[in-house]
Structure formats: C-alpha cells, structure tokens
Scaffold this active site. Structure first.
Site: not given
Ligand code: NAP
Length: 323
Positions: A147, A150-151
């Site tokens: 992701c 997200c990261d």
C-alpha cells in the site's frame, strides 16, 4: 434468535459495490445490514481497495479528483443517511443452502448463525497478491508494503522499488516519487501492461527507473528490509539492489473463500453471475464488484454492479413476498 437478527438484506463487504448496494437497498426501505470487514494484514481499515488508493481521477463527479479514502467515507455516510446499519466485523461462515440464508460472525462453529437473511449481497472484493517469498510476511510493515498510500510517507528521501508492470504499479510508482529519492520499477518482462497514459507518465518521471526482465528472488534483512536480490530472467544473473522499501503491486485475488464450496466460480476464483445480472445460481444470493469482475475492476463499475445487485435483490424479495 432475536427478531433483530432476521434481515431482508445482508451485504458482505464495504467497497464501492457493497456501499452502493447499501444506499439503494436502504432507500428502498429494506434496512440493509452491511458487514464491512475488519483491518487485515494488507489493509488497515475496511472499505475495500480505495482505502489504499491515492488520487482517484476517473470517478465521475469529481473533476479535480478525490482521495480514495475520502470517496469511501462519502459512500459510507450516504448509506448511513438512509438508515443502512454498518457492522465492523468479519463474516466467518455462511450457509446458503436454504432460505432464509444463515450468516455467522465470530465463532464459525456456533450451532446457531448470528443472522438469518432472505437475501445476501456479496461484495467482498479482491485483495493484493504477494510474491510468495519466505521473508515477505515477516517484513510486511518493515520495509515491505502492498500500500503506497499508507506507507509511502515513511520512505522520504530513500531509494525504494516497486514490483509490477500494470496500472497499479505505475500509479504507485508515480505517487511514491512524492517522497522517495528514486523509485525502481522491477518488472518481469520488457514491456509494461499498464495503459498508455500511465506508461507515459511513468516514463516522463525522472525519479523512476526501470529494471526490465527481472524478478525479486529474495528479501534481505532480519527485522527490516535492507536490500533485495533480483534475478535477470534473460541472463540468469543475480544482483543485489540496495533499497529500504519494496512495494508489491502485482494484481489481486478475489475474496471468495467463504463461498467457493457453495457458489459457482470461474477457474481464477471470481464468482459467476448470470449474464446481465448480479444473480448467482442460488436464489436470493447476489454478487457484485471485484469479487465477480475480473475484467473491468474499476470503482465505477463496482459501484454500478452494486446498484444492479440492490435492484435485483429488491425485485427478488418482492417476488417471494419479503419486499
Ligand atoms: P494487473 O493489470 O493484473 O497487473 C499486474 C502486474 O504484475 C503485471 O505487470 C504482471 O506482469 C505483474 N505480476 C503478476 N504476478 C507477478 C509475480 N508473481 N511476480 C512479478 N510480477 C507479477 O494488475 P493491476 O495493475 O493491479 O491492475 C488491475 C486492474 O485495475 C487493471 O485492469 C488496471 O487497468 C486497473 N487499474 C486502473 C488504474 C487507473 O486507471 N488509474 C489504477 C490501478 C488499476 P505481466 O505484465 O508480465 O503479466
């Protein structure tokens, strides 16, 4: 069983398909229950793949684009506005062999199901594929990610890599250049699968470089990713790429484990629905979104098929006297 546990419609899954089905069935006064799922190893919140997406530029109605999680929040609020009940939990078992259908949440071995429902709308989506390397699960969240949204932030000014040659890989590679000093795309062939416009954008980005005909054969690092071993499929030579982050964007698998022994599915696992409808072969069971779509797989097509499922369920309920 409590009367409240009897439903006309239970929707399993809360991506664009499930929440669109919720909006339509709620507006038809069918009081849908949406069992939205829980955080998993690949997603830190329910809501489907758009929760892992950055800018969505092709969802009609948002000329300036919208962030995936924001779009899903709006879908959710719209469904709740019309009375859809949303439960943050996971379905652990279903029994679709008799009407009303039975659904378990929590312990699947309980003799009594948690819910009885006349109709079920399955919108469980698909989940990201991983490489199948030994160290992968250990290093997920420790340098390995599925992701970028997200990261990506954690890799500011670092050299990272992404595996895959499709639209997802290009979209994520471009997004990651907001943070990373360099993004290496590792692709197993010498041509991308991504659409022309995404290819052009990736090629034009001078922070993105390509490692063609290459596969990741090993992940190096005990508690944190330190490097990856890459094999060139033409020369068979192995090299080590010093990167601190590896993003995997190699496609998806439909979430059908709950249903495979009860519903027809294609060889690749996607659920089968009758032509031009969301009806499965089981009365009162409908499927929509990515769990049954291995062709288009777009948020807008998922939402459209969620609408179809809601209308199909509504008409079916009416026909059996439960509308
Ligand atoms: P995809 O199109 O199936 O691409 C998967 C990529 O991963 C392919 O390049 C494939 O290589 C590679 N791959 C698969 N298994 C691999 C493995 N084990 N090791 C290494 N590489 C592997 O998946 P996607 O990119 O997730 O896209 C899915 C669908 O969503 C597509 O229809 C896409 O157009 C759409 N999408 C659209 C957008 C957008 O329009 N903005 C964004 C994201 C996704 P090969 O090419 O060699 O098969």
């Amino acid at each position: 069983m409590d009367k409240q546990d009897n439903h006309k419609v239970v929707i399993i899954g809360s991506g664009p398909a499930g929440l669109t089905a919720a909006i339509y069935t709620a507006r038809a006064n069918l009081n849908p229950l949406v069992i939205e799922g829980t955080p998993s190893s690949t997603s830190n919140q329910p809501g489907g793949q758009l929760m892992l997406t950055t800018d969505v530029e092709n969802y009609p109605g948002f000329p300036q684009g919208i962030m995936g999680p924001e779009l899903m929040t709006q879908f959710r609020e719209q469904a709740q506005r019309f009375g859809a009940e949303i439960l943050t939990d996971k379905v652990t078992r279903v029994d679709l062999t008799q009407l009303p259908h039975s659904i378990w949440v929590g312990d699947p071995n309980k003799p009594e199901p948690t819910y009885h429902t006349w109709s079920v709308i399955i919108s469980t989506g698909a989940e990201p594929l991983t490489l199948g390397l030994e160290a992968e699960q250990r290093l997920i969240g420790r340098g390995v990610s599925t992701c970028a949204t997200c990261d990506g932030f954690f890799f500011t000014n670092q050299h990272i890599a992404i595996v895959g040659g499709g639209d997802s890989a290009m979209e994520e590679a471009i997004f990651l250049t907001r943070f990373a000093s360099k993004v290496t795309v590792i692709h197993r062939r010498d041509k991308l699968r991504a659409s022309k416009i995404m290819q052009d954008r990736a090629f034009a980005n001078d922070r993105i470089e390509f490692l063609w005909n290459s596969t990741v054969s090993n992940l190096i690092g005990q508690n944190r990713l330190e490097a990856v071993e890459v094999i060139n499929r033409v020369t068979n030579k192995t090299s080590v790429l010093d990167i601190t982050g590896l993003f995997i964007a190699i496609g998806h698998r439909p979430n059908t484990d709950l249903f495979t022994d009860q519903l027809h599915h294609k060889q690749n696992g996607y659920l089968l629905t009758k032509p031009n409808s969301s009806h499965t072969e089981v009365a009162g069971v409908f499927a929509c979104g990515d769990v049954q779509d291995d062709v288009y797989r777009q948020a807008i097509t998922a939402a459209g098929s969620g609408c179809m499922a809601a209308i199909d369920a509504e008409r079916w309920l009416e026909s059996v006297g439960h509308g």
